[in-house]
Design a protein around this motif. Structure first.
Motif, PDB file in Angstrom:
ATOM      1  N   LYS A  37       0.846  -1.193   0.000  1.00 29.82           N
ATOM      2  CA  LYS A  37       0.000   0.000   0.000  1.00 29.82           C
ATOM      3  C   LYS A  37       0.883   1.245   0.000  1.00 29.82           C
ATOM      4  N   ALA A  38       0.291   2.361  -0.408  1.00 31.97           N
ATOM      5  CA  ALA A  38       0.997   3.644  -0.380  1.00 31.97           C
ATOM      6  C   ALA A  38       0.242   4.618   0.517  1.00 31.97           C
ATOM      7  N   TRP A  39       0.999   5.424   1.252  1.00 33.62           N
ATOM      8  CA  TRP A  39       0.422   6.476   2.087  1.00 33.62           C
ATOM      9  C   TRP A  39       0.616   7.790   1.349  1.00 33.62           C
TER      10      TRP A  39
ATOM     11  N   SER B 257      -5.253   9.455   5.363  1.00 32.71           N
ATOM     12  CA  SER B 257      -4.906   8.953   6.689  1.00 32.71           C
ATOM     13  C   SER B 257      -3.953   7.765   6.579  1.00 32.71           C
ATOM     14  N   ASN B 258      -3.331   7.441   7.688  1.00 33.00           N
ATOM     15  CA  ASN B 258      -2.407   6.304   7.734  1.00 33.00           C
ATOM     16  C   ASN B 258      -3.148   5.034   7.301  1.00 33.00           C
ATOM     17  N   PRO B 259      -2.646   4.332   6.264  1.00 37.70           N
ATOM     18  CA  PRO B 259      -3.365   3.162   5.748  1.00 37.70           C
ATOM     19  C   PRO B 259      -3.120   1.878   6.538  1.00 37.70           C
ATOM     20  N   LEU B 260      -2.483   1.955   7.710  1.00 33.38           N
ATOM     21  CA  LEU B 260      -2.144   0.737   8.444  1.00 33.38           C
ATOM     22  C   LEU B 260      -3.394  -0.068   8.802  1.00 33.38           C
ATOM     23  N   SER B 261      -4.402   0.587   9.359  1.00 30.04           N
ATOM     24  CA  SER B 261      -5.599  -0.148   9.795  1.00 30.04           C
ATOM     25  C   SER B 261      -6.313  -0.809   8.620  1.00 30.04           C
ATOM     26  N   SER B 262      -6.521  -0.037   7.563  1.00 26.16           N
ATOM     27  CA  SER B 262      -7.195  -0.620   6.394  1.00 26.16           C
ATOM     28  C   SER B 262      -6.339  -1.711   5.768  1.00 26.16           C
ATOM     29  N   GLY B 263      -5.010  -1.509   5.785  1.00 30.18           N
ATOM     30  CA  GLY B 263      -4.119  -2.509   5.211  1.00 30.18           C
ATOM     31  C   GLY B 263      -4.178  -3.822   5.963  1.00 30.18           C
ATOM     32  N   LEU B 264      -4.250  -3.764   7.288  1.00 27.14           N
ATOM     33  CA  LEU B 264      -4.332  -4.995   8.078  1.00 27.14           C
ATOM     34  C   LEU B 264      -5.648  -5.724   7.832  1.00 27.14           C
TER      35      LEU B 264
ATOM     36  N   LEU C  76       2.669  -7.090   5.179  1.00 26.03           N
ATOM     37  CA  LEU C  76       2.090  -5.831   4.735  1.00 26.03           C
ATOM     38  C   LEU C  76       3.216  -4.824   4.556  1.00 26.03           C
ATOM     39  N   VAL C  77       3.275  -4.208   3.372  1.00 24.95           N
ATOM     40  CA  VAL C  77       4.290  -3.200   3.070  1.00 24.95           C
ATOM     41  C   VAL C  77       3.579  -1.866   2.850  1.00 24.95           C
ATOM     42  N   ILE C  78       4.021  -0.824   3.550  1.00 28.09           N
ATOM     43  CA  ILE C  78       3.447   0.505   3.387  1.00 28.09           C
ATOM     44  C   ILE C  78       4.565   1.479   3.027  1.00 28.09           C
ATOM     45  N   PHE C  79       4.443   2.095   1.838  1.00 27.33           N
ATOM     46  CA  PHE C  79       5.402   3.103   1.400  1.00 27.33           C
ATOM     47  C   PHE C  79       4.833   4.484   1.706  1.00 27.33           C
TER      48      PHE C  79
ATOM     49  N   ILE D  68       1.564 -10.506  11.437  1.00 26.87           N
ATOM     50  CA  ILE D  68       1.842  -9.886  10.138  1.00 26.87           C
ATOM     51  C   ILE D  68       3.208  -9.219  10.195  1.00 26.87           C
ATOM     52  N   THR D  69       4.064  -9.556   9.241  1.00 25.45           N
ATOM     53  CA  THR D  69       5.321  -8.831   9.082  1.00 25.45           C
ATOM     54  C   THR D  69       5.005  -7.480   8.462  1.00 25.45           C
ATOM     55  N   LEU D  70       5.462  -6.401   9.100  1.00 31.49           N
ATOM     56  CA  LEU D  70       5.145  -5.041   8.636  1.00 31.49           C
ATOM     57  C   LEU D  70       6.423  -4.340   8.206  1.00 31.49           C
TER      58      LEU D  70
END
Length: 525
Positions: free
Chosen positions: A460-462, A467-474, A491-494, A520-522
Motif C-alpha cells: 500500500k501507499a500512504w 490517513s495512515n493506511p495501516l488499519s485498512s491494510g491490516l 504488509l508493506v506501506i510506502f 503480520i510482518t510489517l
C-alpha cells in the motif's frame, strides 16, 4: 503437414486451427445489406485480418456482391504525401482483386485524375462498370497519417454523400483504434475535417472481441480431432482463465506446449503444461508481447497504467479519450472496472516496468534459499529494507511511472530474489488501494519431499492528504490471506507523503497483529 496453432499472420483454413469468421463478427452481413459504412476495430493479433478476409470471400461467393479485402499498410511510408498514399492503396486494390475476385468483377485501368480526387474517381468508375455492388474492407486504415488520412476519408465521405451515383455500397474501415481516434492521427485538429469525427458517415463501430470460453474449447478441440491429443480436465478452462480469450495468447499457449515444450500427442495437455508455457512466453517476451508493452512509454498509456498498478483512483476529464485509447490497444479489459486485459498481460506489464530494477539489484538470489530448500522471505525483506534506504530516494525521483515507482521497485527486487525458481503473481486494479502478491516457491526438502511454499504480501501507499493506511491494510491483508488460506502474511506501506520523514527514519521492519489475530510482518518505507 497437418494444421497447427498460428501466432504469425492471418490464419489459413488448410493450415491453421481457426474460429469461423461469421461467429466472431455476425453483424457484418446485415450492415452490408443496409449499404452501411462502418468501422471494425480491435487490438493487434486478435484475428481482424483473418475474419475480414473470410467475410469478404463469403460475400463474394454468395453472388450478390463484389467484396474485396486489402491492406493500407503499403501507404504508411507516404506520410503526408496523399498522392503517393492514394497510388499505394489503388495498387493494393488491384493486386488483391487479382486473386480475390473473378475477372469480370475486377477493376480495369485506373483513370487519370488530380491526386486529391483520384481515389474517389477510381472507385466511382469501378462501381459504375462492376456487375455487382462493391463492398470494400480497408484493413490497417490507421497506417495512414496526417494529410493522407484526411484525403482518403474525405474522398470516401464525398462518395458516400453522392449516392445513388455509382460508388461502393458499403465501406468497412478496419484498424487498431475506433474512428474517434482518427482525428488524432489526422493531426489532432478535428476542425480540419469539418467535423468532430473524420468519418461521421459511419453507421456503427464494431469491436472484434476475444474468444469466448466455448470458442477456446472449439479451437483446442480441433487439435484433439486432428491429432488425438486430449486436454486434461480443467486445462481448457485454465487456458481461458490465463488469457481471458485473447486470440494470440490462446494460440501461443497451445503452440508453446505442443511445439516448444514438445508434449507428445499420446500425453494429455495439463494445467501444469499451460502454466509452464505461460512462464516461457513471459520470459521470452514474444514479438506480440514486446509490441504491446512498447506502448507503456506513451504518455496517454502511462496516465492509465500508473494508477492501475498503484491501485489509485482514476481521475480523468469527462471527455478524456485516454481510457478508450488504452482499451483499444488491448492493454486493459474492454469493460469496467479498469484492470489488465488478462493475467498474462497483468504480469508482463509489471515485469517490463520493473525490469531495470532487477538489473540494479546486486543481492545474490542464492543467499535467499534456506538450508531446507525453502525461500527465506524474512531475509529478503530485511535486505530489501537496507537496499531501499540506500537507493529508494534516487530510484523514485526519476519520474517514470512515479505514482507506482515504490511498488515497482519492491516487485522488481522480489522478482530478482526468486530468480526463476519461484513465481510472483500479482493482483492490482484501479481504486483498490493496494497490490496483492502471491509468492510460490516449489522445492524439495533434504529428505526428498516435494513442497510448495506460499507467501501473501500486500503493498500500500500512504499519499499526501490521506490517513495512515495501516488499519485498512491490516483488514485487507486478512481478507487476502483468507482467500489464500495462509496463516501469516506481510504488509508493506510506502510513505509517499510530501514532507514525510527521511527514508532512513521511516524504513522499519517489525511484526504486528491483524484484526483476525494473525502475525503480520510489517515493512514501512
Amino acid at each position: 503437414m497437418g494444421r497447427r496453432f498460428n501466432t504469425a499472420g492471418p490464419c489459413l483454413p488448410a493450415e491453421h486451427y481457426m474460429i469461423p469468421a461469421l461467429s466472431r463478427l455476425p453483424e457484418v452481413p446485415g450492415l452490408v445489406d443496409l449499404k452501411a459504412y462502418f468501422v471494425v476495430h480491435a487490438p493487434r493479433q486478435t484475428g481482424k485480418t483473418t475474419a475480414l478476409r473470410a467475410l469478404a470471400s463469403d460475400l463474394t461467393a454468395q453472388g450478390r456482391y463484389a467484396a474485396l479485402h486489402f491492406s493500407c499498410e503499403a501507404a504508411r511510408a507516404a506520410g503526408d504525401d496523399f498522392g503517393a498514399a492514394t497510388l499505394g492503396i489503388l495498387q493494393r486494390i488491384k493486386e488483391a482483386a487479382r486473386w480475390q475476385l473473378p475477372p469480370d468483377l475486377r477493376p480495369s485501368a485506373w483513370p487519370m485524375a488530380p491526386a486529391a480526387a483520384l481515389l474517389g474517381t477510381a472507385l466511382r468508375e469501378w462501381a459504375e462498370v462492376c456487375p455487382r455492388p462493391l463492398v470494400l474492407f480497408f484493413d490497417e486504415i490507421d497506417a495512414l497519417r496526417g494529410q493522407s488520412l484526411i484525403s482518403i476519408l474525405s474522398q470516401l465521405r464525398d462518395g458516400y454523400n453522392s449516392r445513388p451515383a455509382p460508388f461502393p455500397v458499403s465501406v468497412v474501415l478496419c484498424g487498431l483504434r475506433d474512428v474517434r481516434d482518427y482525428k488524432a492521427a489526422a493531426g489532432g485538429d478535428a476542425s480540419r475535417l469539418g467535423t468532430s469525427s473524420p468519418f461521421n458517415i459511419k453507421l456503427k463501430s464494431l469491436r472484434l472481441g476475444d474468444f469466448t470460453p466455448g470458442e477456446v474449447a472449439d479451437l483446442y478441440g480441433q487439435h484433439t480431432t486432428d491429432t488425438g491429443q486430449q486436454f486434461a480436465p480443467g486445462a481448457v478452462d485454465h487456458a481461458y482463465e490465463l488469457t481471458s480469450g485473447q486470440p494470440w495468447l490462446v494460440n501461443a499457449l497451445a503452440q508453446e506446449v505442443v511445439e516448444e515444450i514438445g508434449v507428445p500427442a499420446s500425453e494429455p495437455i495439463t494445467v501444469e503444461h499451460l502454466d509452464q508455457a505461460k512462464e516461457r512466453l513471459i520470459l521470452t517476451r514474444a514479438t506480440h508481447l514486446d509490441s504491446l508493452t512498447a506502448r507503456l512509454a506513451e504518455p496517454r498509456v502511462r496516465r492509465i497504467i500508473a494508477p492501475l498498478i498503484a491501485g489509485d483512483p482514476l481521475a480523468l476529464d469527462p471527455y478524456d479519450d485516454d481510457l478508450s485509447y488504452v482499451r483499444d490497444l488491448g492493454l486493459i479489459a474492454p469493460n469496467p472496472p479498469v484492470r489488465a486485459a488478462n493475467p498474462i498481460y497483468r504480469e508482463v506489464i509489471v515485469r517490463v516496468l520493473s525490469a531495470s530494477i532487477q538489473e540494479s539489484v546486486t543481492a545474490d538470489p542464492r543467499t535467499f534459499v534456506r538450508p531446507d530448500g525453502g525461500f527465506d522471505l524474512p531475509k529478503a525483506l530485511s535486505e530489501f529494507a537496507d537496499w531501499w534506504v540506500e537507493n529508494g530516494d534516487f530510484l523514485t525521483s526519476r519520474g517514470y511511472y512515479n505514482e507506482a515507482a515504490a511498488q515497482l521497485i519492491l516487485m522488481g527486487y522480489l522478482q530478482r530474489a526468486v530468480n526463476g525458481t519461484g513465481v510472483v503473481e500479482r493482483e492490482y486494479a484501479v481504486g483498490s488501494g493496494r497490490i496483492d502478491l502471491h509468492l510460490r516457491w516449489p522445492y524439495t526438502t533434504p529428505d526428498g519431499i516435494p513442497r510448495v511454499q506460499r507467501e501473501g504480501i500486500e503493498i500500500k501507499a500512504w499519499r499526501t492528504g490521506r490517513s495512515n493506511p495501516l488499519s485498512s491494510g491490516l483488514r485487507q491483508v486478512d481478507r487476502y490471506l483468507d482467500r489464500l488460506r495462509l496463516p501469516t502474511g506481510t504488509l508493506v506501506i510506502f510513505d509517499q507523503r510530501r514532507g514525510a520523514p527521511s527514508i532512513d527514519e521511516r524504513t522499519t521492519l517489525t511484526t504486528t497483529a491483524s484484526p483476525a489475530g494473525r502475525t503480520i510482518t510489517l515493512l514501512t518505507g
